[in-house]
Design an enzyme around this catalytic site. Structure first.
Site, PDB file in Angstrom:
ATOM      1  NE  ARG A  57      47.467 -18.435 -18.851  1.00 51.35           N
ATOM      2  CZ  ARG A  57      46.362 -18.035 -18.203  1.00 51.35           C
ATOM      3  NH1 ARG A  57      46.330 -16.842 -17.638  1.00 51.35           N
ATOM      4  NH2 ARG A  57      45.298 -18.797 -18.149  1.00 51.35           N
ATOM      5  CG  ASP A  59      53.364 -13.722 -16.706  1.00 50.04           C
ATOM      6  OD1 ASP A  59      52.244 -14.133 -17.037  1.00 50.04           O
ATOM      7  OD2 ASP A  59      53.824 -13.807 -15.543  1.00 50.04           O
ATOM      8  CE1 TYR A 117      59.134 -20.355 -17.546  1.00 47.97           C
ATOM      9  CE2 TYR A 117      58.505 -22.247 -16.226  1.00 47.97           C
ATOM     10  CZ  TYR A 117      58.177 -21.257 -17.136  1.00 47.97           C
ATOM     11  OH  TYR A 117      56.902 -21.160 -17.619  1.00 47.97           O
ATOM     12  NE  ARG A 206      58.046 -12.097 -13.571  1.00 45.94           N
ATOM     13  CZ  ARG A 206      57.042 -11.383 -14.080  1.00 45.94           C
ATOM     14  NH1 ARG A 206      56.167 -11.949 -14.895  1.00 45.94           N
ATOM     15  NH2 ARG A 206      56.920 -10.117 -13.774  1.00 45.94           N
TER      16      ARG A 206
END
Lengths: 253, 253
Positions: A57, A59, A117, A206
């Site tokens: 998933r 966010d 990422y 993050r």
């Protein structure tokens, strides 16, 4: 092709999305998750609920250029027509980049060998074309990029990243990850942080970015990151970077 | 500084905006024009209506990286604080890039010596980060960029651009413009058209781009553009390119 259900094919889909208008990837009450929107479209095509399974998933507010999901369905018209059918009914913020048939042992999540990422910082005032896709850091004191690079060198490699996860309470799951790449490049006002690992925990990218920015602000020495790895305790140095700077770039299989 | 109203200063502002959420630059009933939003903020700061004057209006959906406007107001705290006050109450889609005091003979529109617009085409499927900022041309037949470059060479220079305006009926206003630059550059799927002139008529850039795309599609020979210039009659070859690909890049003074 499953011998027991010969008409059913597993379809692997590569997609991109702007995370801003959605409530993240995973299905939500209310139906404004990306998964909900795609499943609603599949229901229009196939006349029944078809579950999709993503590599993981993302966010709320996080973007993707290379998310992968799969589903099983009987479709006789080939992958290009399936892609066209899917695209036809999706909002433009979700792009189906490719569709192809795969064997039934492929699984978007469990077959994944790693992920890349990208996170974007923008230093100083930003125009409206940058703001939705970066963490805009406007403070007067410039970030110390060299200190951040030293910090990245400490974080790279195989470590227990518990301090950079959103976990609370006693250790339960495996929190060791192999951070194969953590690379900071600056071009003018734009700073790009590339993070590649065999897998990431919830909010881990993050949290890594947030801690690196704390280092860049001079509020934590690069060596402080080593201490975080060693103690496994999350502190206020590990801020969670805002979602709009983050892009799921690629899933490796 | 106007000797009759010694407290009043003329302020020149450079701004950028994403055109998507607004009804164009010019004040509208309902108040969702960019001008309305900025004037509403000035009213909050100064307690009264202050009219702003731009270098020109941009249509609904058109973006700007370098729009200029001015207004007259008494403000004692310097341009940086005025900029901060303005920014504080504006949506993030409008960025005030700079504010400076100018002499009373400066006028955003009448002092302008020229303007530069950029228009972006994207050839083939586009991701959600490109779609809001380009004309996405997905057709199978690729555009003939060389033919478009030949067409641009014909359009460059001082001509009567009536055929590329939105004007109807008998000639009334001066429709001669000096198109100092019309330059097409391609990088992969991205085509950029730069147009610089002493001034542009309403929808002129989008009409030039639309006609060039018609040439790229092979539906009009480059020489057909010469005929359009000579007859001054707009035909269906002059389609109006969609607004989201257009950026007002710079106003020259």
């Amino acid at each position: 092709m499953n011998p027991e259900t010969p008409n059913i094919t597993r379809w692997k889909c590569l997609c991109a999305y702007d995370g801003a208008p959605f409530d993240g990837w995973q299905s939500q009450r209310g139906g404004r998750a990306i998964q909900d929107v795609i499943e609603a479209r599949l229901k229009e095509i196939f006349g029944r609920l078809i579950r999709i399974h993503a590599s993981g998933r993302t966010d709320a507010g996080v973007h993707a250029r290379g998310q992968v999901f799969h589903f099983d369905a009987a479709w006789k018209h080939g992958p290009e027509k399936l892609r066209a059918a899917l695209r036809g009914g999706l909002p433009w913020q979700i792009q189906i980049k490719s569709v192809r048939a795969v064997t039934a042992d492929f699984h978007s999540r469990f077959s994944a060998k790693g992920k890349l990422y990208l996170y974007y910082l923008h230093l100083g005032d930003a125009d409206p074309f940058t703001r939705p896709y970066a963490w805009v850091i406007e403070r007067v004191q410039p970030l110390d990029i060299e200190a951040m690079k030293k910090g990245a060198a400490i974080l790279r490699g195989k470590h227990d990243f518990r301090a950079f996860s959103a976990l609370n309470g006693p250790p339960r799951e495996d929190t060791v990850r192999d951070l194969r790449r953590l690379e900071i490049t600056r071009r003018g006002a734009r700073v790009r942080i590339a993070a590649e690992a065999d897998g990431f925990m919830y909010k881990m990218v993050r949290s890594l970015v947030g801690a690196l920015v704390t280092v860049g602000e001079g509020k934590l020495a690069p060596d402080g990151l080593r201490e975080l790895l060693e103690t496994g305790k999350r502190t206020i140095s590990v801020q969670t970077a805002p979602p709009q700077g983050l892009f799921l770039e690629k899933v490796f299989y």
